[in-house]
Design an enzyme around this catalytic site. Structure first.
Site, PDB file in Angstrom:
ATOM      1  N   HIS A   1      -2.080  39.381  26.296  1.00 45.57           N
ATOM      2  CA  HIS A   1      -2.997  38.547  25.894  1.00 45.57           C
ATOM      3  C   HIS A   1      -4.638  39.030  26.581  1.00 45.57           C
ATOM      4  O   HIS A   1      -4.559  39.435  27.679  1.00 45.57           O
ATOM      5  CB  HIS A   1      -2.709  37.072  26.466  1.00 45.57           C
ATOM      6  CG  HIS A   1      -3.786  36.133  25.665  1.00 45.57           C
ATOM      7  ND1 HIS A   1      -5.293  35.659  26.120  1.00 45.57           N
ATOM      8  CD2 HIS A   1      -3.604  35.351  24.462  1.00 45.57           C
ATOM      9  CE1 HIS A   1      -5.417  34.981  25.110  1.00 45.57           C
ATOM     10  NE2 HIS A   1      -4.616  34.479  24.182  1.00 45.57           N
TER      11      HIS A   1
ATOM     12  N   ASP B  98       1.420  33.104  20.141  1.00 47.53           N
ATOM     13  CA  ASP B  98       1.565  33.405  18.981  1.00 47.53           C
ATOM     14  C   ASP B  98       2.692  33.876  18.633  1.00 47.53           C
ATOM     15  O   ASP B  98       3.400  33.952  17.314  1.00 47.53           O
ATOM     16  CB  ASP B  98       0.537  34.489  18.802  1.00 47.53           C
ATOM     17  CG  ASP B  98      -1.007  34.044  18.735  1.00 47.53           C
ATOM     18  OD1 ASP B  98      -1.012  33.142  18.130  1.00 47.53           O
ATOM     19  OD2 ASP B  98      -1.756  34.778  19.318  1.00 47.53           O
TER      20      ASP B  98
END
Ligand code: ACO
Length: 428
Positions: free
Chosen positions: A307, A364
Site C-alpha cells: 500500500h 482491496d
C-alpha cells in the site's frame, strides 16, 4: 520544539509559523509565502508534501497502521457501529444518539424515491456503459430534479441536502447495476436497514421471494464502513476543490465519483480479480506468479499486496479478512479464482520477500474477493467503493464550506516560451 521555520532565499531570511495538529503532526504554514518573498511559490506535483487543509474528520498514520474517524478507531467502529451511524459520525462530528439516528434514518427513507424521469436518462445509456460513468452522470442529473441551491449557513438546508443524497445514492448505485445486468429497476424497502435495503435493491429478482442473508449484509456493512473516509485522497480532494467554487453538493460528489473511477484510485480491487483470472487462464500456478512478482526484471506485481500509505499493515485489511472468510463459508462458493486468491495469500504471508518488505494483502484484495463471492461483476466494484465513500465526501464538503475555505487555486511554475512576436500564417 521550535514554533517557526526559517527559509533563506538570496541571503534573506523569512520566518513561517509551524502548525501542530492534535496528533502532533507538524506543518509549515506558508500562507504568506508569496506576499513576503515577492512571488516565490512552492512546487509539489501530486501534493505529497502539501497539506491542502486542516481537517477534524479522519486521522491516518500509515507507518503505524492507524485509521480513525472523528477520533474513533476503525477497528472499534467496524465491530460496534453500523454504516449509517458511521456516516452520521463522519458528517456531523459525533456519534448520533438513538433519537438522532432514528430521525436520520427516517428522514433518509422519506427521501428515498428517485424521480421516475431519472429512469429515462438511465435508459439513454447503452447497457455496456461503465456504471461509474452512469453513477457520476445520474448524481449530477439529480441537481435538475432537486434544484434548490443549498444555503450553507442554514444547518437545516445543509441537513436536508445531505439526507437527500444519502437517500438517493444507493438507489442510483443499485440501478446502475440492474441496468448493467438487465434487471428491472426497483425501489427499496423502507422496513429494512440502510445497508440491508441496498443489498435487496441490488439482488432482488423480479420473481420469487427475496431472503436477506445476514452474513452478506454484515460484510457489506463493514466494507462500506472501511471505505467511508480516507482523508485527503484524490477523489476527496476533488470534492473539496469543486465545492470550493461554491458548486453544489451533488455536482461536487459527481466530480468525486469521476476521480474515483481512475484505475490509480478506486480500481485496485477490480485489478485483483483480473489478476486472479489471468493466473487461472494461465493454468493456476500461483508459485510461478509469486516468482514473477519477486523478479525485478518483470513488471508484474501482486495486485492487492502492499500500500502506498500503510507501510506495516492495512488496518482495514485485518478487519475485512474475517468477513471474507465468513462470506466464502456462508455462501459455500466453489470458485477456482477464489481458490487461487487463498493460495496466493497463504504463500505470500510465508514468503521472505513479502514478509521482509511488509507486503500484506490490503483492503482491496479482500473486498475484491467478497464482491466476487457475492456475484457482483467487477465493473461494479468501484461503484460499491463510491457508495461507501459517500459520507466521507459529504463530511469533507460540509467541513470545507463551514470553515469558509477559499476557492482552491494552486499556482504553477511556468516553463513555456517567453514572449515572442506573432507570425502570420504564411510565415510559419
Ligand atoms: N508485488 C511485488 N512487489 C511489490 C509489491 C507487489 N504488489 N508492492 C511493493 N513491492 C516491492 C517493491 O518493488 C519494493 O521492492 P524493493 O524494495 O526490492 O525495491 C518494495 O516492495 C517496497 O515497495 P514500496 O515502496 O513499499 O511500494 P510503493 O509505495 O512503491 O508501492 C503500491 C505501493 C503501488 C501500492 C504497490 O505495493 C503495488 O503496486 N501494489 C499492488 C497494487 C495494489 O494493490 N494497489 C492498491 C493499493 S491502494 C493504494 O495504494 C492507493
Amino acid at each position: 520544539m521550535s514554533k517557526t521555520a526559517t527559509l533563506q532565499i538570496d541571503g534573506k531570511s523569512y520566518e513561517f509559523p509551524l502548525v501542530t495538529g492534535t496528533e502532533k503532526e507538524r506543518a509549515i504554514d506558508i500562507k504568506t509565502l508569496r506576499g513576503v518573498t515577492g512571488g516565490v511559490t512552492t512546487i509539489d506535483p501530486g501534493y505529497k508534501n502539501t497539506g491542502s487543509c486542516e481537517s477534524a474528520i479522519t486521522f491516518l498514520n500509515g507507518e503505524e497502521g492507524i485509521l480513525r474517524y472523528r477520533g474513533y478507531a476503525i477497528e472499534e467502529l467496524a465491530e460496534k457501529a453500523d454504516f449509517l451511524e458511521v456516516a452520521y459520525l463522519l458528517i456531523f462530528g459525533e456519534l448520533p444518539t438513538k433519537h438522532e439516528l432514528d430521525k436520520f434514518h427516517a428522514d433518509i427513507k422519506a427521501q428515498s424515491h428517485v424521480d421516475e424521469d431519472v429512469k429515462k436518462i438511465l435508459d439513454g445509456f447503452p447497457k455496456s456503459a461503465h456504471p461509474m460513468g452512469v453513477l457520476s452522470s445520474l448524481t449530477s442529473a439529480l441537481v435538475a430534479f432537486n434544484p434548490s441551491s443549498v444555503n450553507v449557513d442554514s444547518e437545516e438546508e445543509m441537513y436536508n441536502a445531505i439526507v437527500r443524497l444519502m437517500a438517493k445514492f444507493p438507489v442510483l448505485t443499485a440501478w446502475a447495476y440492474r441496468k448493467r445486468v438487465g434487471l428491472p429497476l426497483d425501489y427499496g424497502d423502507d422496513s429494512l436497514g440502510y445497508v440491508d435495503n441496498f443489498v435487496k435493491m441490488m439482488f432482488k429478482k423480479p420473481s420469487g421471494d427475496y431472503n436477506s442473508n445476514k452474513t452478506i449484509v454484515e460484510a457489506m456493512d463493514k466494507l462500506l464502513i472501511l471505505h467511508a473516509d480516507h482523508e485527503q485522497n484524490c477523489s476527496t480532494s476533488t470534492v473539496r476543490m469543486v465545492g470550493s467554487s461554491h458548486a453544489g453538493l451533488f455536482v461536487s460528489i459527481s466530480a468525486g465519483i469521476a476521480a474515483l473511477w481512475g484505475p490509480l484510485h478506486g480500481g485496485a480491487n477490480q485489478a485483483v480479480i483480473e489478476m486472479l483470472e489471468a493466473i487461472k487462464e494461465d493454468g493456476g500456478d500461483t508459485h510461478k506468479f509469486m516468482q514473477k512478482a519477486k523478479d525485478k526484471e518483470d513488471p508484474f506485481r501482486l495486485m492487492g499486496f502492499g500500500h502506498r500509505v500503510y507501510k506495516n499493515f492495512d488496518p482495514r485489511a485485518k478487519i475485512i479478512k474475517k468477513s471474507a472468510d465468513d462470506v466464502l463459508e456462508a455462501l459455500g462458493v466453489d470458485d477456482p479464482v477464489l481458490d487461487i486468491a487463498k493460495d496466493l495469500e497463504k504463500e505470500a504471508l510465508s514468503d521472505n520477500y513479502f514478509v521482509d518488505r511488509k507486503l500484506y494483502p490490503n483492503v482491496d484484495f479482500y473486498s475484491g474477493i467478497i464482491y466476487r463471492a457475492m456475484g457482483i461483476p467487477v465493473e461494479m466494484f468501484t461503484p460499491m467503493f463510491a457508495l461507501g465513500r459517500l459520507p466521507g465526501w459529504i463530511a469533507q464538503w460540509r467541513e470545507m464550506r463551514l470553515r469558509k475555505e477559499p476557492i482552491g487555486r494552486p499556482r504553477q511554475v511556468y516553463i513555456g516560451e517567453n514572449l515572442r512576436p506573432f507570425k502570420s500564417v504564411e510565415n510559419r
